[in-house]
Write an enzyme that holds these catalytic residues in place. Structure first.
Site, PDB file in Angstrom:
ATOM      1  N   HIS A 143       0.819  -1.222   0.000  1.00 43.86           N
ATOM      2  CA  HIS A 143       0.000   0.000   0.000  1.00 43.86           C
ATOM      3  C   HIS A 143       0.850   1.269   0.000  1.00 43.86           C
ATOM      4  O   HIS A 143       0.353   2.365   0.228  1.00 43.86           O
ATOM      5  CB  HIS A 143      -0.934   0.006   1.215  1.00 43.86           C
ATOM      6  CG  HIS A 143      -0.225  -0.160   2.524  1.00 43.86           C
ATOM      7  ND1 HIS A 143      -0.114  -1.380   3.154  1.00 43.86           N
ATOM      8  CD2 HIS A 143       0.451   0.714   3.303  1.00 43.86           C
ATOM      9  CE1 HIS A 143       0.570  -1.234   4.270  1.00 43.86           C
ATOM     10  NE2 HIS A 143       0.936   0.021   4.392  1.00 43.86           N
ATOM     11  N   TYR A 187      17.815   1.619   1.850  1.00 42.60           N
ATOM     12  CA  TYR A 187      18.083   0.979   0.563  1.00 42.60           C
ATOM     13  C   TYR A 187      19.163   1.720  -0.219  1.00 42.60           C
ATOM     14  O   TYR A 187      19.631   1.241  -1.251  1.00 42.60           O
ATOM     15  CB  TYR A 187      16.810   0.923  -0.281  1.00 42.60           C
ATOM     16  CG  TYR A 187      15.621   0.402   0.479  1.00 42.60           C
ATOM     17  CD1 TYR A 187      15.720  -0.743   1.256  1.00 42.60           C
ATOM     18  CD2 TYR A 187      14.396   1.064   0.446  1.00 42.60           C
ATOM     19  CE1 TYR A 187      14.647  -1.212   1.980  1.00 42.60           C
ATOM     20  CE2 TYR A 187      13.308   0.587   1.167  1.00 42.60           C
ATOM     21  CZ  TYR A 187      13.446  -0.544   1.926  1.00 42.60           C
ATOM     22  OH  TYR A 187      12.374  -1.009   2.647  1.00 42.60           O
TER      23      TYR A 187
END
Length: 426
Positions: free
Chosen positions: A171, A258
């Protein structure tokens, strides 16, 4: 239209309730059965009582069943939704605590990085058990919907090794779109059209149009920097937007794990952090590998899920995604084979781990994590004795550290008081 949806891990009470009510917003889905299954009989009882009240209060024909027998819940199911966390908060604490000893300060640790990789090692054998049951007892052509992290690894394993029709759901995209609409002054997020593509938690808004007008980088940067809240909360995302030319779907702190450039030193962390469909690529994104699990626009119609093909990511976005894809691939193969050497290589190649730790530190850290989580890692049982032996002789130094931007641990009572105060203030 009557069919059966099975939810594995339904004992996650709040999540299952929201999922249940969202599905029932579609009128055609109301005359169906929800089959709930979980290891916790206590939690199953709680969630079934809650869902029964929802059904009764709204006069719905929906049927809710609950069982700890997973195969019984999956029997005849057309859709199977997984929202499991193997090892629960106990294992998750080690996902964060142990890497901190080696200087690796994760924000969430649930997708890649050391914590996300070990999370995948715990989840993947269980995911493959789910797939076996789906093949044997679910409805013909049943679709497996993975709604649990690490999204890409779970989905990759289910498709490549579980041999089940699988789609991963996340989501995250919607929240980024809402931010963009807000900073651009849209009256509603429906005024914003966008194309978003990449991999899970590294997805990029590669085309933005407000009421049909194309939005460029400079206008978007100026809008975010002028916003009184997002200019402070999303400093890292704004910096990436300036350098890459596109906005990321992922939240400020999560995105930072990341990208190795923002969390490699404690002083850098405090500088930046304040106290759709996931399927196999198969040519959808032209400059990512065919076997990668990508997150990209898709359309659902009577023929199923159809992906918009021929998307090319900006080169910097593709390069960043590739770093994670290679780690994900090795992690999945390690989880299936129980190859601890391959697991260590996967962790070594993680961008943040590689920016912070030496190979010797990575080898010891993985040994420590595998030993600490052995009860949830049956595929590594053969490797645990040797790992313990290596740990007893290791000279690699570690430290006890809470991290550069960590919130204090709070009790349930403190969380409730904080929620009540926010509600009263708002």
């Amino acid at each position: 239209m009557s069919f059966k949806i099975a939810i594995i891990g339904a004992g996650s009470v709040g999540f299952t309730k929201k999922l249940f009510t969202d599905i029932l917003c579609v009128p055609e889905f109301r005359d169906i059965e929800f089959a709930l299954t979980d290891l916790s009989e206590h939690n199953l009882g709680m969630i079934k009582a809650i869902l029964d009240k929802v059904v009764e209060a709204n006069g719905l024909p929906t049927r809710v069943t609950a069982t700890t027998d997973r195969r019984k819940a999956l029997d005849g199911a057309r859709y199977i939704i997984s929202c499991v966390r193997v090892g629960g908060l106990e294992a998750y604490a080690d996902d964060i605590r142990i890497p901190l000893k080696y200087g690796i300060d994760q924000c969430v640790g649930d997708t890649i990085c050391a914590g996300g990789i070990l999370y995948g090692q715990r989840n993947i054998p269980v995911i493959l058990d789910f797939c076996k049951d789906i093949r044997e007892v679910a409805a013909t052509g049943a679709k497996f919907l993975n709604y649990a992290n690490p999204m890409a690894m779970n989905t990759w394993a289910a498709i490549a090794y579980g041999k089940v029709d699988t789609v991963g759901l996340c989501h995250g995209v919607q929240h980024g779109a809402e931010q963009i609409a807000e900073v651009l002054g849209a009256k509603s997020r429906h005024e914003l059209d966008y194309v978003c593509s990449g991999i899970n938690h590294q997805t990029w808004f590669i085309d933005l149009r407000l009421n049909g007008r194309k939005i460029g980088k400079d206008e978007l940067v100026a809008a975010f920097e002028a916003h009184p809240v997002y200019s402070q909360q999303e400093k890292l995302r704004i910096d990436v937007l300036k350098r890459f030319g596109v906005y990321s779907t992922e939240s400020n702190g999560h995105l930072s794990e990341y990208l190795p450039w923002y969390r490699k030193r404690p002083d850098e962390i405090t500088r930046w952090i304040d106290s759709h469909f996931n399927v196999r690529n198969n040519g959808v994104i032209t400059n990512l590998p065919q076997d990668a699990i990508i997150e990209s626009p898709g359309f659902v119609d009577r023929f199923g899920i159809n992906m918009a093909a021929g998307i090319t990511l900006p080169e910097a976005c593709a390069a960043t995604c590739m770093s994670s894809i290679n780690v994900q691939r090795m992690s999945v193969h390690a989880a299936v084979s129980g190859d601890i050497d391959l697991l260590k290589l996967a962790v070594l190649h993680d961008p943040l781990v590689g920016a912070v730790s030496t190979p010797e530190e990575v080898w010891q850290m993985v040994d420590e994590m595998v030993v600490a989580q052995a009860q949830w890692l049956p595929q590594y049982a053969h490797a645990v004795p040797a790992a313990k032996e290596r740990l007893s002789k290791s000279a690699v130094k570690t430290r006890e550290w809470a991290g550069a931007a960590r919130r204090n641990v709070r009790s349930i009572e403190e969380l409730r008081a904080e929620k009540a105060a926010l509600k009263q203030a708002g």
